[in-house]
Design an enzyme around this catalytic site. Sequence first.
Site, PDB file in Angstrom:
ATOM      1  N   CYS A 185      -7.492   0.990  12.113  1.00 23.86           N
ATOM      2  CA  CYS A 185      -8.768   0.501  11.591  1.00 23.86           C
ATOM      3  C   CYS A 185      -9.694   0.042  12.709  1.00 23.86           C
ATOM      4  O   CYS A 185     -10.851  -0.262  12.472  1.00 23.86           O
ATOM      5  CB  CYS A 185      -8.531  -0.659  10.636  1.00 23.86           C
ATOM      6  N   SER A 220       0.844  -1.200   0.000  1.00 25.63           N
ATOM      7  CA  SER A 220       0.000   0.000   0.000  1.00 25.63           C
ATOM      8  C   SER A 220       0.878   1.248   0.000  1.00 25.63           C
ATOM      9  O   SER A 220       1.922   1.270   0.672  1.00 25.63           O
ATOM     10  CB  SER A 220      -0.888  -0.025   1.246  1.00 25.63           C
ATOM     11  N   GLY A 221       0.428   2.284  -0.715  1.00 28.09           N
ATOM     12  CA  GLY A 221       1.249   3.487  -0.874  1.00 28.09           C
ATOM     13  C   GLY A 221       1.388   4.326   0.383  1.00 28.09           C
ATOM     14  O   GLY A 221       2.467   4.857   0.665  1.00 28.09           O
ATOM     15  N   THR A 261     -10.525   3.038 -14.585  1.00 28.73           N
ATOM     16  CA  THR A 261      -9.502   3.951 -15.122  1.00 28.73           C
ATOM     17  C   THR A 261      -8.404   4.134 -14.085  1.00 28.73           C
ATOM     18  O   THR A 261      -8.682   4.367 -12.905  1.00 28.73           O
ATOM     19  CB  THR A 261     -10.148   5.311 -15.490  1.00 28.73           C
TER      20      THR A 261
HETATM   21  N1  PLP Z   1      -2.624  -4.590   5.928  1.00 31.74           N
HETATM   22  C1  PLP Z   1      -1.894  -4.055   6.917  1.00 31.74           C
HETATM   23  C2  PLP Z   1      -0.904  -4.904   7.631  1.00 31.74           C
HETATM   24  C3  PLP Z   1      -2.052  -2.708   7.272  1.00 31.74           C
HETATM   25  O1  PLP Z   1      -1.326  -2.199   8.263  1.00 31.74           O
HETATM   26  C4  PLP Z   1      -2.999  -1.939   6.557  1.00 31.74           C
HETATM   27  C5  PLP Z   1      -3.240  -0.530   6.913  1.00 31.74           C
HETATM   28  O2  PLP Z   1      -3.302  -0.171   8.075  1.00 31.74           O
HETATM   29  C6  PLP Z   1      -3.725  -2.553   5.527  1.00 31.74           C
HETATM   30  C7  PLP Z   1      -3.516  -3.879   5.235  1.00 31.74           C
HETATM   31  C8  PLP Z   1      -4.745  -1.805   4.731  1.00 31.74           C
HETATM   32  O3  PLP Z   1      -4.136  -0.946   3.808  1.00 31.74           O
HETATM   33  P1  PLP Z   1      -4.979   0.259   3.209  1.00 31.74           P
HETATM   34  O4  PLP Z   1      -5.127   1.273   4.300  1.00 31.74           O
HETATM   35  O5  PLP Z   1      -4.152   0.762   2.068  1.00 31.74           O
HETATM   36  O6  PLP Z   1      -6.272  -0.286   2.766  1.00 31.74           O
END
Ligand code: PLP
Length: 378
Positions: A323, A200-201, A238
């Site tokens: 999250c 992920s960026g 896109t």
């Molecule tokens: N996987 C892990 C281990 C992460 O730490 C995160 C983000 O906190 C993600 C997946 C999810 O990435 P994104 O926020 O780009 O959806």
Amino acid sequence: MAIYLDNAATTNVCKEAAEAALYAMTEGYGNPSSTHAIGRTAAALVDKARKSIAEAMGSRPQEIFFTSCGTESDNWAIVSGLKARKFLGKHIISSQVEHSAVIKTIEALVNEGYEVTNVPLQADGSVSADDVIEAIRPDTALITLMTINNETGGVTDIAAIAKGIKAKKSRALLHTDAVQAFLKTPYKLTELGADLISISGHKIHAPKGIGALYVKSGVVLPSFLKGGEQERGKRAGTEAVPLISAFGAAVDAALPTVLESQQHMAELKKLCVDRLTAEIPNVEIMKSDAPHILNIGLPRLRSEVILNYLDGKGIFISMGSACKLRSRSYVLDAMKLPKEVVDGSIRLGFSRYNTIEEINTFCDSLKEAHDSLFKAPR
Ligand code: PLP
């Protein structure tokens, strides 16, 4: 001046990435599928970023597929990985400390008749390769385990798992969520030998809303988003050219000094561990191998109280996964840590932009917080 130590949640966008996004929005604004010059400029930006990310991953550019985020990469890898191995069966191997993007996807699949084996956890939240290999059955279709845990910094030996799968002659696919590991390991991620790798960026100083999935050559992964022929027909929609371009620029900016940056973060982590162990009685430091993540427990204090205290001083950290806003850490609970440690746990995430002075200020403030909160009637 703000002291930002929540880099496992997200990072500041580096200047190079911001400039690349601006250029793509103002000059390279064409649709990469358009054949005219402005479309071709946009397509060239996407190609350039794909090459940069492939170089950092140790892959071929055609093995990199852009997605909207790490969550999408995880969902795609799991759902489509299982479809690709339908002929094997419906058994999945995973763990209870995966990111919710993995856990929730598996939960939904279990409701549809899949079966999951969660392997036991080690003291740093990683899992043992031997346990994973032992759990492989003839009907195991997918193994999904993160490379570095986002709350503890525990590192799972994905390479040993990949070798074990081969040795057992299993055809199960190996997916690793390497969102926290991209650019944080001394080796390139494809050296792990996994079939599918999520990145992920926004964890590497690119903007939010851009991710990628590495799909090893030879793995035929069904598409997840259906529609246009973008990403060689595997991921319709896109292309987010400014975000993709920024992702590539963030990688280009990081790559020349990536090992020095890792060493710098590891030194900051060590400084924190040394000072807090010496200065705060009863502090619980979770040992882990990741250079940039440190979990600390302050028994008998509550995480949110510590966070608020530090927030008031301009120091920004978190309780765990962003999250799981304001809820207890399911990761630390799954690791069966004592309740008072979980209740008083905080997570630090370092970046290459953090300094020794910032860490010293953080340690001074945490000690101050501990001493004053501890004395306060609760
Ligand atoms: N996987 C892990 C281990 C992460 O730490 C995160 C983000 O906190 C993600 C997946 C999810 O990435 P994104 O926020 O780009 O959806």
